[in-house]
Design an enzyme around this catalytic site. Structure first.
Site, short mmCIF file in Angstrom:
data_model
loop_
_atom_site.label_atom_id
_atom_site.label_comp_id
_atom_site.label_asym_id
_atom_site.label_seq_id
_atom_site.Cartn_x
_atom_site.Cartn_y
_atom_site.Cartn_z
N GLU A 1 0.87 -1.16 0.00
CA GLU A 1 0.00 0.00 0.00
C GLU A 1 0.92 1.23 0.00
OE1 GLU A 1 -2.76 0.25 3.27
OE2 GLU A 1 -3.45 2.23 2.61
N ARG B 1 4.90 -12.76 9.74
CA ARG B 1 5.46 -11.41 9.62
C ARG B 1 6.81 -11.34 10.29
NH1 ARG B 1 1.91 -7.26 8.55
NH2 ARG B 1 3.03 -5.39 9.13
N LYS C 1 4.35 0.94 9.18
CA LYS C 1 4.46 2.21 8.46
C LYS C 1 3.79 3.34 9.21
CE LYS C 1 3.02 0.17 4.73
NZ LYS C 1 2.44 -0.09 3.41
P1 ATP Z 1 2.67 -1.99 7.84
O1 ATP Z 1 1.93 -2.60 8.98
O2 ATP Z 1 4.10 -1.75 8.11
O3 ATP Z 1 1.98 -0.77 7.29
P2 ATP Z 1 1.43 -3.53 5.85
O4 ATP Z 1 1.25 -4.98 5.96
O5 ATP Z 1 0.24 -2.66 6.05
O6 ATP Z 1 2.64 -3.10 6.73
P3 ATP Z 1 1.61 -3.42 3.02
O7 ATP Z 1 2.01 -2.27 2.22
O8 ATP Z 1 0.18 -3.82 3.00
O9 ATP Z 1 2.06 -3.12 4.49
O10 ATP Z 1 2.52 -4.66 2.76
C1 ATP Z 1 2.84 -5.20 1.49
C2 ATP Z 1 3.21 -6.64 1.66
O11 ATP Z 1 4.30 -6.76 2.58
C3 ATP Z 1 2.06 -7.41 2.25
O12 ATP Z 1 1.92 -8.63 1.54
C4 ATP Z 1 2.46 -7.65 3.66
O13 ATP Z 1 1.92 -8.85 4.13
C5 ATP Z 1 3.98 -7.68 3.59
N1 ATP Z 1 4.57 -7.27 4.86
C6 ATP Z 1 4.35 -6.12 5.53
N2 ATP Z 1 5.01 -6.12 6.70
C7 ATP Z 1 5.67 -7.30 6.78
C8 ATP Z 1 6.52 -7.90 7.75
N3 ATP Z 1 6.84 -7.29 8.88
N4 ATP Z 1 7.03 -9.13 7.47
C9 ATP Z 1 6.73 -9.75 6.32
N5 ATP Z 1 5.93 -9.24 5.38
C10 ATP Z 1 5.40 -8.03 5.59
MG MG Z 2 -1.50 -2.71 4.93
#
Ligand code: ATP
Ligand code: MG
Length: 579
Positions: free
Chosen positions: A53, A278, A288
């Site tokens: 995102e 994760r 983020k």
């Molecule tokens: P954040 O909580 O940091 O905003 P998010 O999951 O909302 O992370 P996205 O932009 O939706 O962030 O993530 C893109 C991809 O990266 C998704 O498939 C998500 O599952 C993966 N991802 C995000 N954070 C992690 C993590 N800590 N470990 C492994 N994969 C991750």
């Molecule tokens: Mg997200």
């Protein structure tokens, strides 16, 4: 700064995934793919996607997902799409899109074709929503957000049906079209899937598909005032792109039944969602939203502050893509969330930098040394090895003279037991130069040592004495008259607590920040560092790995400490204190 390719800079990313990302050590995701290849489930295709995102910069957690998605596809001759999950217009920006593309490339990966966007599919998603309404599988609901939550029930109690659930298809079509046309204010209505308000899985209790949001979108502008929810967009986007394995993190496990309900209700191609753990790291926040807070509150200098766990930050700090890929490979993937020691990441950084970084001498906390018997005005060039791990890196000349700087830490007037560096009467080796013996220290009025005096043994040039005399310590130095003045930014962890997300009552994560996470030191550098190029990586002998920051100015290099060397003396001292 010179425009040369930085010393030790990582190789430019090629079009294909680097070979070492091949997931040779198997894991359950890879096993699923192997199985699907065997049974021909997707006709031998492997097509993954990385779906960030664009609401912030990528962090090291994303690197795990990137390495997994791109690595697996590369191993099986497949493809990986980069798809921006941009269904949330209020928090998303083009700046983030650009940084994400840059970070993925920097990690060494190239996506298939053009970058894709969920917003490319807004019209198709809208048409699919209309299809579900026509089939009696979706309805327009007038409950407020609070009411929807209230009607939803709990894990132990079933939900209650919305009073709007049984609107006619015609009325739903009319209302949805008018939502689309902008007739209604934000939050006044939603489109919901008609599934089951008593479902055990709360995500199936008539989830919201569309909400009204009169907000400008970074790509579609003001074309839309209704936006699809993540769940209504994600699986269908995967389906449109022909994704085979939709690999995501464990928090989406409970969303999988909904993912499947939508693609099945629509009768479209059905990719397989697979969830993995994760990445969590000690002393590190990987969210983020929280990282954005640090940036907005000015707790760090920006998304690329070298203390940040963002890929932009760790790149600036001097971590290499090779080190990050090796780290991601070493942690594997599993079905249970855990926390990895930050030390493991640092270990991989050291391993990689040890191979590639040129050794140089720099003094971070200078103490002046005068060699009383060294001929006045004499300067000698000492030959120094650039990288003992890489003979092809050759040697260089380092000027030596009668006035030097050494580290304050390398002198103790009253040496504790096991301290073998300089102290009055003690002889040590100056790296690549001579044996010197300390004669005395000069102090200022407050009793602090400001200068020490030594004598040298001219016969020990190069670092060995012809009589076979042994010294227990070798220390580094910089010739005072030749020294380049620089700045060293010495980092510690941004958070003082191993689990920074854990906060005491009445506090927030900002209270867990480490007040000592940055020390700025005016340092003395050997002259070869005068023209060090931005991004260049060095090992400052005995101190750690350092990387040239973009804040450097001509003649005034700024170095970020990437990672310290393991300091045996610090460990002894800590152990002694612990006794
Ligand atoms: P954040 O909580 O940091 O905003 P998010 O999951 O909302 O992370 P996205 O932009 O939706 O962030 O993530 C893109 C991809 O990266 C998704 O498939 C998500 O599952 C993966 N991802 C995000 N954070 C992690 C993590 N800590 N470990 C492994 N994969 C991750
Ligand atoms: Mg997200």
């Amino acid at each position: 700064m010179s425009e040369n390719k930085p010393d030790g800079a990582p190789d430019a990313a090629g079009p294909n995934a680097p070979p070492e990302t091949a997931t040779t050590q198997s894991n359950f995701v890879r096993d699923i793919i192997l199985d699907d290849l065997k049974t021909g489930k997707y006709g031998g295709r492997v097509h993954t996607r990385f779906p960030p995102e664009p609401n912030g910069y990528l962090h090291i957690g994303h690197a795990k997902s990137i390495c997994l998605n791109f690595g697996l596809a590369a191993e099986f001759g497949g493809k990986t799409n980069l798809r921006f999950d941009d269904t949330n217009p209020e928090k998303e920006e083009t700046e983030y899109v650009d940084s994400i593309m840059e970070n993925v490339r920097w990690l060494g990966f190239q996506w298939e074709g053009k970058p894709l966007y969920a917003s490319d599919y807004f019209q198709q998603l809208y048409d699919w929503a209309v299809q579900l309404i026509q089939e009696g599988k979706a309805y327009v609901c007038d409950l407020t957000g609070d009411e929807v939550r209230h009607y939803r029930g709990t894990l132990t109690e079933p939900g209650k049906e919305s009073p709007y659930r049984n609107r006619s298809v015609g009325e739903n079509l009319d209302l949805f079209e008018r939502m689309h046309a902008g007739e209604f204010p934000d939050g006044s209505r939603t489109l919901r899937a008609k599934i089951d308000m008593a479902a055990k899985n709360l995500n199936l209790r008539d989830p919201i598909m569309y909400r009204i949001l009169h907000a400008e979108h970074h790509r579609t502008g003001n074309q839309w005032c209704i936006y699809p929810m993540y769940d209504f967009a994600h699986g269908q986007s995967d389906s449109i792109e022909g994704i085979t394995h939709s690999i995501c993190t464990l928090e989406f496990e409970d969303h999988r039944p909904l993912y499947e309900w939508y693609v099945e209700a629509l009768g479209i191609y059905h990719p397989q969602q697979i969830e993995f753990d994760r990445l969590n790291l000690t002393y590190t926040l990987l969210s983020k939203r929280k990282l954005l807070q640090l940036v907005q509150d000015g707790r760090v200098s920006g998304w690329d502050d070298p203390r940040m766990p963002t890929l932009a930050g760790i790149k600036r700090r001097g971590y290499t893509p090779e080190a990050i890929r090796a780290f991601c490979k070493s942690i594997g993937v599993s079905k249970t969330n855990g926390t990895i020691e930050l030390g493991l990441l640092e270990h991989h950084v050291r391993e990689d930098l040890n191979r590639r970084a040129r050794r140089v001498m720099a003094v971070l906390h200078p103490l002046k040394v005068v060699i009383d018997n060294y001929p006045e005005g004499q300067v000698e060039e000492m030959e120094a090895i650039n990288n003992p791990e890489d003979a092809s890196a050759g040697t260089r000349q380092v000027p030596f003279s009668g006035v030097l700087y050494i580290e304050q830490d390398d002198f103790r007037e009253d040496p504790p037991k096991q301290y073998f560096r300089l102290s009055p009467g003690r002889e040590v080796r100056l790296r690549y130069a001579y044996f010197v013996t300390c004669t005395h220290a000069v102090k200022n009025e407050s009793g602090e040592v400001v200068e020490i005096h030594c004598t040298y043994d001219p016969a020990s040039k190069g670092g060995n004495s012809p009589d076979g005399r042994k010294v227990k310590s070798t220390i580094h130095w910089v010739s005072a008259q030749h020294a380049v003045e620089g700045e060293a930014r010495i980092y510690e962890t941004l958070f003082a607590k191993a689990d920074p997300g854990k906060v005491e009552e009445g506090q927030d994560v900002l209270d867990n920040l480490n007040p000592n996470s940055l020390e700025v030191a005016a340092c003395k550098l050997e002259p070869s560092l005068a023209g060090a190029a931005e991004g260049a990586l060095y090992q400052f002998e005995r101190l750690g790995y350092f990387c040239v920051d973009h804040d450097s100015a001509p003649g005034k290099p700024v170095f970020n400490r990437t990672v310290a060397l393991r300091d045996t003396w610090a460990r002894i001292e800590k152990r002694e204190k612990g006794k």
